[in-house]
Design a protein around this motif. Structure first.
Motif, mmCIF file in Angstrom:
data_model
loop_
_atom_site.group_PDB
_atom_site.id
_atom_site.type_symbol
_atom_site.label_atom_id
_atom_site.label_comp_id
_atom_site.label_asym_id
_atom_site.label_seq_id
_atom_site.Cartn_x
_atom_site.Cartn_y
_atom_site.Cartn_z
ATOM 1 N N PHE A 147 0.840 -1.201 0.000
ATOM 2 C CA PHE A 147 0.000 0.000 0.000
ATOM 3 C C PHE A 147 0.871 1.246 0.000
ATOM 4 C CE2 PHE A 147 -1.935 3.438 2.538
ATOM 5 C CZ PHE A 147 -3.010 3.742 1.713
ATOM 6 N N LEU B 229 1.025 10.349 2.163
ATOM 7 C CA LEU B 229 1.809 9.899 3.326
ATOM 8 C C LEU B 229 3.256 10.374 3.240
ATOM 9 C CD1 LEU B 229 0.700 6.226 4.042
ATOM 10 C CD2 LEU B 229 0.246 8.262 5.391
ATOM 11 N N PRO B 230 3.754 11.052 4.273
ATOM 12 C CA PRO B 230 5.159 11.476 4.252
ATOM 13 C C PRO B 230 6.076 10.320 4.622
ATOM 14 C CG PRO B 230 4.159 12.128 6.314
ATOM 15 C CD PRO B 230 3.100 11.425 5.535
ATOM 16 N N PRO C 10 9.075 9.066 7.226
ATOM 17 C CA PRO C 10 9.572 9.465 8.552
ATOM 18 C C PRO C 10 10.808 10.350 8.410
ATOM 19 C CG PRO C 10 9.072 7.138 8.519
ATOM 20 C CD PRO C 10 8.926 7.616 7.101
ATOM 21 N N ARG D 191 16.918 7.686 6.544
ATOM 22 C CA ARG D 191 17.334 7.804 5.153
ATOM 23 C C ARG D 191 16.438 6.900 4.311
ATOM 24 N NH1 ARG D 191 21.816 10.675 5.129
ATOM 25 N NH2 ARG D 191 23.119 10.655 6.991
ATOM 26 N N GLU E 65 17.318 3.320 4.642
ATOM 27 C CA GLU E 65 16.940 2.764 5.959
ATOM 28 C C GLU E 65 15.435 2.523 6.027
ATOM 29 O OE1 GLU E 65 20.479 5.212 8.296
ATOM 30 O OE2 GLU E 65 18.414 5.920 8.349
ATOM 31 N N PHE E 66 14.680 3.479 5.482
ATOM 32 C CA PHE E 66 13.214 3.354 5.455
ATOM 33 C C PHE E 66 12.817 2.104 4.659
ATOM 34 C CE2 PHE E 66 9.352 4.396 2.946
ATOM 35 C CZ PHE E 66 8.440 4.524 3.977
ATOM 36 N N ARG F 280 14.701 -0.498 3.928
ATOM 37 C CA ARG F 280 15.187 -1.710 4.599
ATOM 38 C C ARG F 280 14.234 -2.102 5.730
ATOM 39 N NH1 ARG F 280 20.079 0.109 6.028
ATOM 40 N NH2 ARG F 280 20.735 0.013 3.870
ATOM 41 N N MET F 281 13.804 -1.088 6.490
ATOM 42 C CA MET F 281 12.887 -1.356 7.609
ATOM 43 C C MET F 281 11.608 -2.020 7.095
ATOM 44 S SD MET F 281 10.836 1.411 9.881
ATOM 45 C CE MET F 281 9.454 0.934 10.883
ATOM 46 N N PHE F 282 11.038 -1.461 6.027
ATOM 47 C CA PHE F 282 9.779 -2.037 5.543
ATOM 48 C C PHE F 282 10.012 -3.386 4.852
ATOM 49 C CE2 PHE F 282 8.046 1.920 6.818
ATOM 50 C CZ PHE F 282 6.760 1.584 7.200
ATOM 51 N N HIS G 217 12.069 -5.556 5.918
ATOM 52 C CA HIS G 217 12.077 -6.483 7.062
ATOM 53 C C HIS G 217 10.663 -6.674 7.625
ATOM 54 C CE1 HIS G 217 16.602 -5.597 7.702
ATOM 55 N NE2 HIS G 217 16.446 -6.742 7.088
ATOM 56 N N LEU G 218 9.892 -5.584 7.699
ATOM 57 C CA LEU G 218 8.522 -5.718 8.223
ATOM 58 C C LEU G 218 7.686 -6.648 7.344
ATOM 59 C CD1 LEU G 218 7.599 -2.115 9.444
ATOM 60 C CD2 LEU G 218 8.435 -4.049 10.764
ATOM 61 N N TYR G 219 8.026 -6.686 6.053
ATOM 62 C CA TYR G 219 7.312 -7.606 5.161
ATOM 63 C C TYR G 219 7.946 -8.993 5.160
ATOM 64 C CZ TYR G 219 4.136 -4.082 3.384
ATOM 65 O OH TYR G 219 3.134 -3.160 3.280
ATOM 66 N N LEU H 36 11.206 -9.927 4.642
ATOM 67 C CA LEU H 36 12.367 -10.241 3.801
ATOM 68 C C LEU H 36 13.622 -10.312 4.670
ATOM 69 C CD1 LEU H 36 11.773 -7.819 0.761
ATOM 70 C CD2 LEU H 36 11.055 -10.199 1.015
ATOM 71 N N LYS I 40 8.532 1.101 -1.525
ATOM 72 C CA LYS I 40 8.294 0.470 -0.210
ATOM 73 C C LYS I 40 7.160 -0.560 -0.300
ATOM 74 C CE LYS I 40 5.279 2.102 2.377
ATOM 75 N NZ LYS I 40 3.885 1.818 2.733
ATOM 76 N N ILE J 212 12.660 -10.907 12.610
ATOM 77 C CA ILE J 212 13.144 -9.837 11.733
ATOM 78 C C ILE J 212 12.302 -8.574 11.920
ATOM 79 C CG2 ILE J 212 13.271 -9.120 9.302
ATOM 80 C CD1 ILE J 212 14.141 -11.962 8.645
ATOM 81 N N ARG J 213 11.000 -8.754 12.048
ATOM 82 C CA ARG J 213 10.116 -7.588 12.208
ATOM 83 C C ARG J 213 10.361 -6.893 13.544
ATOM 84 N NH1 ARG J 213 6.211 -10.733 9.248
ATOM 85 N NH2 ARG J 213 5.262 -11.556 11.140
ATOM 86 N N ALA K 154 13.481 -4.991 13.283
ATOM 87 C CA ALA K 154 13.323 -3.822 12.406
ATOM 88 C C ALA K 154 12.718 -2.648 13.181
ATOM 89 C CB ALA K 154 12.442 -4.182 11.211
ATOM 90 N N SER L 24 5.483 11.302 13.020
ATOM 91 C CA SER L 24 5.998 11.207 11.648
ATOM 92 C C SER L 24 4.932 10.664 10.691
ATOM 93 C CB SER L 24 7.250 10.331 11.609
ATOM 94 O OG SER L 24 6.955 9.043 12.100
ATOM 95 N N PRO M 61 2.503 -6.751 7.643
ATOM 96 C CA PRO M 61 2.159 -7.942 8.449
ATOM 97 C C PRO M 61 2.518 -7.805 9.934
ATOM 98 C CG PRO M 61 3.393 -8.547 6.461
ATOM 99 C CD PRO M 61 3.490 -7.062 6.587
#
Lengths: 247, 266
Positions: A84, A89-90, A92, A96, A99-100, A102-104, A106-108, A110, A149, B8-9, B12, B90, B100
């Motif tokens: 999505f 949406l801005p 954060p 960087r 980094e943004f 990479r974070m997402f 990982h949240l998904y 990967l 993202k 991992i999450r 993160a 933010s 997820p």
């Protein structure tokens, strides 16, 4: 022709906010690899519908199933199949771009999102932004990063809310080209809201028009325009926007 | 969902907050500045009163142990609450809600990073107390372990309540991140026994798990063995508080989704 398989199925979605019936019995189905636009005037119920499809807003009635996972019980598993992004949406401020992403990634889920990050930055031609801070980007650049993202995990369904709002023609073209490339490469289905009817006609195979929270048309762009006796989607949009909103 | 994906999450989320702390100098106020100020303020107060009365040097230790242990609750609570607030500041909440990531994983990630902040914050108080007033927190010995564990649970519970209230009433509730503990602080008798409070407030104070932790710490500092009965009461209270906080958060999150409050954060 609608591709085989269904990635999103929603039936009877209804949402009432205090005295406003925002969405009133909406049914939506998106097939695998299909590109669908959800259209309608401001206040028609598009964003509320998207938020219900994403599991962020709970419908008063109706149900949503993504890639065979029913919300809200299997929200996390369903979300792993969806990306999505929204033009409003801005990013954060204190991250960087790399980094943004990479974070997402990982949240998904990967383990190593770097190859997908590189691919996304190249696909939308913004490799030079990898080290930029989120608050240094223009709105167009933010939109592109947001779409990257949303596609890092190669979702089966990509939902975009006003992805090209307030973008200049060059960036809007880059978005369209990137999305078409993505859909062709990964077979990703697309559900997008937009007020740019020309863009919708170029990008989408099917349009679903919503007015006063209800689906009033669902079909190929030319067929929908014809069903309203208009030459194009712009004519349909202006016709629906001129109708008084039902309470 | 595989255990690897969950891990991992969680990492993160923790890493995201590490970046924020690294790049937002004002966040170091909670972690370093206030701990030093508190150690200086209460240590000096203890020295002054010890010179004016018969309580002697022990009074300094009681005040410093009180403020040090209070910082365990404070740092645990504030890292969780401000971690969530960072997402609202933010406007990142919608981005997170469509991934997820589960609620439990999110809280685990913030708590994980919060433990690092806690170590810095409490370490700073301990170091300042030792350097400025020769107070060594390890005088509490093994008793520190269960007492700190209970205070952590209380801090996280209050943090969950603050997050739940922000979900329910919006960013106006942010002040409670600091305000709720400002209420807990005097009621918990961190520097004095409960019977020093006005009589009407004493039953409220006795219902707080923190009160029993601070009372137990004072006993140990006065040379008595750790009162395990009191520690048990505190642990039970903390467990009940944590369960109630989790239930409250789940309820407020359901309300947040039902009423479409995400529109406040986009």
């Amino acid at each position: 022709m609608r591709p085989d398989g269904v990635v999103l199925r929603a039936q009877g979605l209804t949402k009432q906010y205090r005295r406003v019936l925002a969405v009133d019995g909406v049914d939506i189905t998106v097939g695998t690899g299909e590109r669908v636009a959800l259209l309608g005037p401001n206040g028609a119920g598009k964003t509320t519908t998207l938020l219900m499809l994403l599991g962020v807003v709970t419908p008063d009635h109706g149900w949503v199933e993504i890639a065979g996972h029913r919300l809200p019980r299997e929200r996390s598993a369903a979300a792993a199949n969806v990306g999505f992004a929204a033009g409003y949406l801005p990013l954060p401020e204190r991250l960087r771009v790399s980094e943004f992403l990479r974070m997402f990634g990982h949240l998904y889920g990967l383990v190593d999102p770097e190859p997908q990050i590189r691919l996304g930055l190249e696909r939308f031609r913004i490799t030079e932004l990898a080290d930029a801070m989120g608050n240094e980007l223009s709105s167009g650049q933010r939109t592109l990063v947001g779409i990257i993202k949303a596609t890092l995990h190669r979702p089966r369904l990509l939902i975009l809310d006003e992805p090209t709002a307030s973008l200049d023609p060059d960036v809007a073209l880059r978005v369209r080209t990137g999305l078409a490339d993505l859909c062709a490469a990964d077979g990703t289905a697309l559900l997008v809201t937009s007020h740019d009817m020309v863009e919708v006609e170029r990008l989408c195979q099917r349009v679903v028009f919503i007015s006063s929270g209800r689906v009033v048309a669902d079909g190929a762009p030319a067929a929908v325009a014809a069903s309203f006796g208009r030459d194009d989607l712009e004519g349909v949009f202006l016709h629906l926007a001129s109708q008084p909103r039902e309470k | 969902m595989s255990a690897t994906a969950r891990r991992i999450r969680v990492l993160a989320v923790a890493r995201r907050h590490a970046y924020v702390l690294q790049r937002a100098p004002q966040r170091w106020f909670d972690v370093v500045f206030w701990p030093v100020v508190d150690a200086l303020l209460f240590g000096s107060l203890g020295v002054y009163f010890s010179r004016q009365s018969s309580i002697g040097r022990a009074g300094v230790g009681l005040l410093l142990a009180g403020i040090l242990l209070f910082h365990v609750v404070f740092q645990a609570e504030i890292s969780l609450a401000t971690g969530f607030m960072e997402e609202t500041w933010s406007r990142n909440l919608l981005n997170l809600l469509v991934t997820p990531l589960t609620e439990v994983e999110y809280v685990a990630g913030v708590v994980l990073f919060g433990l690092a902040k806690l170590a810095i914050g409490v370490g700073t108080v301990a170091l300042a107390a030792w350097a400025l007033f020769s107070f060594n927190v390890t005088d509490l010995g093994f008793a520190l372990v269960p007492l700190v564990a209970i205070l952590l649970v209380v801090g996280w519970s209050v943090g969950l309540v603050v997050i739940a209230l922000i979900l329910r009433v919006g960013q106006g509730a942010e002040i409670l991140a600091w305000g709720l503990l400002a209420m807990v602080m005097p009621l918990s008798g961190i520097f004095y026994p409960v019977n020093a409070l006005p009589s009407g407030l004493q039953p409220v104070a006795r219902a707080l798990p923190t009160t029993h932790v601070f009372a137990a710490a004072r006993r140990v500092l006065q040379g008595h063995p750790l009162p395990w009965g009191q520690v048990g009461v505190a642990a039970l209270g903390a467990a009940v508080l944590l369960a109630a906080s989790c239930l409250f958060l789940v309820r407020m999150l359901a309300l947040f989704r039902a009423r479409g409050y995400i529109s406040r954060h986009t």
